[in-house]
Design a protein around this motif. Structure first.
Motif, PDB file in Angstrom:
ATOM      1  N   MET A 184       0.941  -1.324   0.001  1.00  0.00           N
ATOM      2  CA  MET A 184       0.291   0.157  -0.062  1.00  0.00           C
ATOM      3  C   MET A 184       0.936   1.392   0.005  1.00  0.00           C
ATOM      4  N   SER A 185       1.908   1.348   0.685  1.00  0.00           N
ATOM      5  CA  SER A 185       2.882   2.514   0.973  1.00  0.00           C
ATOM      6  C   SER A 185       3.845   2.761  -0.156  1.00  0.00           C
ATOM      7  N   PHE A 186       4.439   1.421  -0.410  1.00  0.00           N
ATOM      8  CA  PHE A 186       5.882   1.487  -1.322  1.00  0.00           C
ATOM      9  C   PHE A 186       5.624   0.828  -2.792  1.00  0.00           C
ATOM     10  N   GLY A 187       4.181   0.383  -2.917  1.00  0.00           N
ATOM     11  CA  GLY A 187       3.978   0.018  -4.235  1.00  0.00           C
ATOM     12  C   GLY A 187       4.700  -1.147  -4.836  1.00  0.00           C
ATOM     13  N   VAL A 188       5.156  -2.010  -3.923  1.00  0.00           N
ATOM     14  CA  VAL A 188       5.572  -3.354  -4.149  1.00  0.00           C
ATOM     15  C   VAL A 188       4.714  -4.497  -4.716  1.00  0.00           C
ATOM     16  N   ILE A 189       4.741  -5.206  -5.673  1.00  0.00           N
ATOM     17  CA  ILE A 189       3.723  -6.091  -6.013  1.00  0.00           C
ATOM     18  C   ILE A 189       3.645  -7.340  -5.094  1.00  0.00           C
ATOM     19  N   GLU A 190       2.638  -7.642  -4.988  1.00  0.00           N
ATOM     20  CA  GLU A 190       2.037  -8.600  -3.871  1.00  0.00           C
ATOM     21  C   GLU A 190       3.142 -10.020  -3.967  1.00  0.00           C
ATOM     22  N   ASP A 191       3.267 -10.288  -5.228  1.00  0.00           N
ATOM     23  CA  ASP A 191       3.822 -11.781  -5.539  1.00  0.00           C
ATOM     24  C   ASP A 191       5.383 -11.615  -5.215  1.00  0.00           C
ATOM     25  N   LYS A 192       5.958 -10.450  -5.026  1.00  0.00           N
ATOM     26  CA  LYS A 192       7.189 -10.261  -4.913  1.00  0.00           C
ATOM     27  C   LYS A 192       7.548 -10.423  -3.404  1.00  0.00           C
ATOM     28  N   ILE A 193       6.785 -10.518  -2.412  1.00  0.00           N
ATOM     29  CA  ILE A 193       6.653 -10.517  -1.017  1.00  0.00           C
ATOM     30  C   ILE A 193       6.322 -11.801  -0.359  1.00  0.00           C
ATOM     31  N   SER A 194       7.148 -12.370   0.334  1.00  0.00           N
ATOM     32  CA  SER A 194       6.797 -13.601   1.241  1.00  0.00           C
ATOM     33  C   SER A 194       6.968 -13.386   2.777  1.00  0.00           C
ATOM     34  N   VAL A 195       5.974 -13.942   3.610  1.00  0.00           N
ATOM     35  CA  VAL A 195       5.989 -13.764   4.891  1.00  0.00           C
ATOM     36  C   VAL A 195       6.673 -15.132   5.636  1.00  0.00           C
ATOM     37  N   ILE A 196       7.534 -14.826   6.388  1.00  0.00           N
ATOM     38  CA  ILE A 196       8.401 -15.849   7.058  1.00  0.00           C
ATOM     39  C   ILE A 196       8.365 -15.307   8.229  1.00  0.00           C
TER      40      ILE A 196
END
Length: 404
Positions: A184-196
């Motif tokens: 939302m704030s940095f415009g990073v695409i969702e698929d580029k981020i993983s949560v661990i």
């Protein structure tokens, strides 16, 4: 047999530090089954002398190559810059000599090196961001922005932050809340981020019978219910509010007692604040236990508490101590806005969220704590879903396969 591809993991934390032993090495030991891992870490000389032999045995057993530079942060800013320069120089040599296929960088200082060398050598690089590091330094009062030097450094990293997110091949966040902020704030695409999230060792921390002898040695009686805080008491933790929560609990159960399972450097501060709040020494105790001893110490605990100073950066925090509490079947009370805690506790009843630190809210939390019928399977399910080490290793493995 297909040759393993080589990955260089860069961190300004030390493998000889407790964090390195619990939150870095276990993951890389797991990944070393599929990849040839090189670790470049910054080691504190005095700690390195004490623990290097043990760590070297662990990395040798896993077939990991361990490279080090000396940690330094003095004088402020300049010391860190000199360490950063040495780290980058050594990383370049490792890349040239070892046919490195990918860089894996932990937090922002290592990420700066990953961004530069990834571009220079045309290598994919993973940004294991952990938290919003410049804001952590500000929010935890490490960088006083009234000081022009720290203000300049903060602004520089906030400018570079956007470049790090854009340049990285993939980003790993500790929390879903931080992922939402990145989108939302940095415009990073969702698929580029993983949560661990941070991992907890469920093979070490698990539900067991209370160690009654240990409980007695701390001055507690068998009938006492024990509230505990576990870990260091840095600038982001709210000591007074945790003591006030305990004090509120005495209104619910006069047989309640509290223990701080914290390093000895904090004991005097805790006892002074407890006295100032009118809590007698027999009500509040402090004790330090090694990691090996901690499960036995937690075996006497009935409730856990961890209050954090509300801030922007705390939304990216994944408290390892919560994973340990879950594995030990200890319900925990924490405040709203801390990482994914509200989401975790909403899924299955394993603790309580307070929305402010008023006495009314604390009493309400205590009522919920003591009246809830907790289920062992809920604690086990949440510990495995959110903090399981093997699950984390599998996620990293999937990310490696997509990027190497």
């Amino acid at each position: 047999m297909k040759a393993k591809k080589s990955v260089l993991y860069i961190t300004t934390d030390g493998l000889t530090d407790p964090l390195g032993q619990s939150q870095i090495l276990p993951y890389l030991q797991g990944l070393s089954k599929e990849y040839r891992i090189h670790i470049l870490s910054c080691e504190k000389p005095e700690v390195y002398l004490q623990r290097a032999v043990v760590i070297q045995e662990r990395v040798d057993k896993a077939g990991i190559q361990w490279h080090t530079v000396n940690f330094r942060n003095s004088p402020p800013v300049l010391g860190s810059w000199l360490m950063q320069r040495e780290l980058r120089k050594k990383a370049k040599a490792i890349i040239k000599d070892n046919n490195i296929s990918m860089l894996h960088c932990r937090s922002y200082p290592a990420g700066m090196i990953g961004m530069a060398l990834g571009h220079k050598y045309d290598l994919p690089w993973l940004f294991d961001m952990r938290g919003f590091w410049p804001d952590e330094r500000k929010d935890r009062h490490i960088w006083d922005l009234k000081n022009p030097l720290f203000l300049m450094v903060y602004k520089w990293f906030k400018h570079k932050e956007k470049q790090l997110f854009a340049s990285a091949s993939h980003i790993i966040s500790l929390t879903w809340k931080a992922k939402e902020i990145l989108i939302m704030s940095f415009g990073v695409i969702e698929d580029k981020i993983s949560v661990i999230p941070c991992a907890s060792d469920s093979g070490h921390f698990y539900k067991r019978n209370a160690n009654t002898a240990l409980k007695a040695s701390l001055g507690f009686q068998p009938e006492h219910k024990i509230l505990a805080y576990s870990g260091s008491l840095g600038s982001c933790y709210l000591l007074d509010e945790m003591l006030m929560f305990f004090k509120a609990g005495l209104n619910i159960n006069p047989r309640l007692r509290m223990v701080f399972l914290s390093p000895k450097t904090y004991h005097e501060m805790v006892m002074e604040r407890a006295a100032q709040l009118g809590l007698k020494p027999e009500l509040v105790k402090c004790a330090f236990f090694s990691r090996e001893e901690m499960p036995e110490a937690l075996s006497i605990v009935d409730y856990g508490v961890m209050f954090f100073e509300p801030s922007f950066s705390i939304q990216a925090s994944s408290p390892t101590k919560h994973g340990e509490f879950l594995s030990m079947h200890i319900p925990v009370v924490t405040n709203a806005g801390v990482g994914d805690m509200e989401r975790i506790l909403a899924e299955k009843p394993t603790g309580v969220i307070v929305h402010d630190f008023s006495e009314k809210e604390m009493l309400k939390a205590w009522q919920a704590l003591v009246e809830n019928n907790y289920l062992s399977e809920d604690f086990d399910d949440q510990a495995k879903k959110w903090y399981d080490l093997e699950r984390g290793i599998d996620k990293y493995s999937d990310i490696y396969k997509l990027n190497v």
